[in-house]
Design a protein around this motif. Structure first.
Motif, PDB file in Angstrom:
ATOM      1  N   THR A 122      -3.859 -10.301   1.192  1.00 22.37           N
ATOM      2  CA  THR A 122      -2.639 -11.207   0.962  1.00 22.37           C
ATOM      3  C   THR A 122      -3.402 -12.713   0.846  1.00 22.37           C
ATOM      4  N   THR A 171      -0.602 -10.059  -8.555  1.00 26.75           N
ATOM      5  CA  THR A 171      -0.019  -9.305  -7.392  1.00 26.75           C
ATOM      6  C   THR A 171       0.108  -7.591  -8.197  1.00 26.75           C
ATOM      7  N   GLN A 188      -4.035  -3.095  -2.206  1.00 24.87           N
ATOM      8  CA  GLN A 188      -3.213  -3.888  -2.580  1.00 24.87           C
ATOM      9  C   GLN A 188      -3.524  -5.291  -2.412  1.00 24.87           C
ATOM     10  N   THR A 204      -2.085  -9.238  -2.938  1.00 30.27           N
ATOM     11  CA  THR A 204      -0.573  -9.738  -3.133  1.00 30.27           C
ATOM     12  C   THR A 204      -1.022 -11.263  -3.041  1.00 30.27           C
TER      13      THR A 204
END
Length: 120
Positions: free
Chosen positions: A11, A91, A115, A117
């Motif tokens: 993130t 994202t 992932q 983000t």
């Protein structure tokens, strides 16, 4: 069989950078073309960047052209995606793919994904 393992997601804030890695193992003796895909929430999986086994034939999605760089280290059997100036639209879950049959990704091999983000 070819196994792919991605890492490097996380993130970050808009404008930050990340580098994704994809380690390739298994039967890597044949020429393997590789790519990075992104699947955003509620959307189809998109091709972000691809690279031929020669290291040439590099293609990018229009939205990432000039910000992302795909590369590979044959000695380390690793594919990279350097992502700069990340934006909220970047994202998603990023997966690497490999194929020995041209650029037919659907019939190739896939990693589990990592992932990414980006918060604005």
């Amino acid at each position: 069989q070819v196994q792919l393992r991605e890492s490097g997601g996380g993130t970050v804030q808009a404008g930050d950078s990340l580098r994704l890695s994809c380690v390739v193992s298994g039967d890597t003796t044949n020429n393997i073309n590789m790519a990075w895909f992104r699947q955003a929430p509620g959307k189809e999986r998109d091709l972000v960047a691809s690279i031929a086994w020669t290291g040439g034939g590099i293609l990018y999605e229009d939205a990432v052209e000039g910000r992302f760089t795909i590369s590979k280290d044959n000695a380390m059997n690793t594919l990279y995606l350097q992502m700069n100036n990340l934006q909220s639209d970047d994202t998603g879950v990023y997966s690497c793919a490999a194929t020995k049959t041209g650029f037919n990704w659907d019939s190739g091999y896939w990693g589990q994904g990592t992932q990414v983000t980006v918060s604005s």
